[in-house]
Design an enzyme around this catalytic site. Sequence first.
Site, PDB file in Angstrom:
ATOM      1  N   HIS A  89      -4.389   6.273  -1.623  1.00  0.00           N
ATOM      2  CA  HIS A  89      -3.154   6.718  -0.957  1.00  0.00           C
ATOM      3  C   HIS A  89      -3.467   7.418   0.379  1.00  0.00           C
ATOM      4  CE1 HIS A  89      -0.907   5.585  -4.459  1.00  0.00           C
ATOM      5  NE2 HIS A  89      -1.512   6.477  -5.224  1.00  0.00           N
ATOM      6  N   ASP A 108      -1.482  -0.486  -7.825  1.00  0.00           N
ATOM      7  CA  ASP A 108      -1.268   0.830  -8.427  1.00  0.00           C
ATOM      8  C   ASP A 108      -0.308   0.795  -9.618  1.00  0.00           C
ATOM      9  OD1 ASP A 108      -1.199   3.551  -8.916  1.00  0.00           O
ATOM     10  OD2 ASP A 108      -0.292   4.114  -7.016  1.00  0.00           O
TER      11      ASP A 108
HETATM   12 ZN    ZN Z   1      -2.865   5.550  -9.010  1.00  0.00          ZN
END
Ligand code: ZN
Length: 452
Positions: free
Chosen positions: A279, A330
């Site tokens: 991220h 994810d």
């Molecule tokens: Zn994750």
Amino acid sequence: MTATRWLAEYAWLPEHAEPVPEVLIEAVDGRFTTVTPLTRAGVPTAGVDVLTDVVRLPGLTLPGLANAHSHAFHRALRGRTQGGRGDFWTWRDQMYALTVRLDPDSYLALARATFAEMALAGITCVGEFHYLHHGPGGSRYDDPNAMSAALVEAAAQAGIRISLLDTCYLTASVDGAPLTGPQLRFGDGDAARWGERAAGFTPTGGHARVGAAVHSVRAVPAEQLDTVARWARERDAPLHVHLSEQPAENDACRAVHGRTPTGLLADRGVLGPTTTAVHATHPTSADLGLLGEHRVGVCLCPTTERDLADGIGPARRMADVGIPLSLGSDSHAVIDIFEEARAVELDERLRTHRRGHFVAADLLTSATVAGHTALGWTDAGRIAVGARADLVTVRLDTARTAGVPAVGALFAATAGDVDTVVVDGRTVVAGGRHRSVDVPTELRAAIAEVTA
Ligand SMILES: [Zn+2]
């Protein structure tokens, strides 16, 4: 040893800004042995017609796509969290509720179907960020790595490679609050015991390798971060960490440690060239400098970040300081690396009101070689002699891709346009169908089992 030969209508070769037409590709024992652009080699078109024992690949053939960040069980949440308001934290409660029904058998079934969906999408390798280690309440299974084994087996059955990123998850917040409720299944007590358990797992099959992960600065106390980092370094294993996905994480880390999460990880020896920050949506300028200086990679997960209202990571600024960018699905709100890849460019357009931050070849690098490298498979992600024989062919004659030039396919194709997928020389997907898994049927059954 018998060679397998393919003739790609177009293939995207390393260091090329655009796909190359008519490429003859040969593999032996799961490795590319020759890669020959026929038109450049002076082979007349008539010569192409008389080639025998060649699998023709109409459309655009890419290297294998890497999904560098996955939590397989989140696939069961798709479409179930879209009602009402909330944010990352309310979504997380829904995600925790799902863990209750997962055990090694039900997780094998769910992960097998999820990884097979990835195969259909052209993903030849997954990085499974794995923290659901133990039984309800934190009780150990007879084999304390039974869940890891289930994930590795699931990848084998789905026909893709896996980097099992064994995740250290010890506390509930930056200030060290203990795990409670569903989180108890994630914990090993301390980093030393995490390391002992993780070291006891040796995956079976050449399709798997083990890496390490720090769940986040919320989940591993500062004084134990270096234990995890050392574990990974001693094994030359990839080390991943969720980083600054939420502003609240930055605020809490500053309040407790007087440092940003990136600063804390740098202080504690977590950052290095085999580290991937996942991220990095809310870094400071100084954080970006530290990540670049330590040659850390960043795995962007744009479809999850948009789904969870996280924000937009500064992808162009990261690339400008030399950070390699990889991609992950994810939470599996969608599994489509084409969508992740173009989002890197498109999100920058939304932020800056300007176009043209990344060219297609940059996005392809993120989707392929950068992702494989982040997962420790440095010999994959390129159609080149000596590399692992992974191929992903995208049709250029579907409703979405008809009339699209090959170079534009990354901005037009979806996972549903993938026709053929070869992993380590073995054909896993042909004609858009998985060769051994009925993906929709198995997904439906596996999700029903854990959500009932
Ligand atoms: Zn994750």
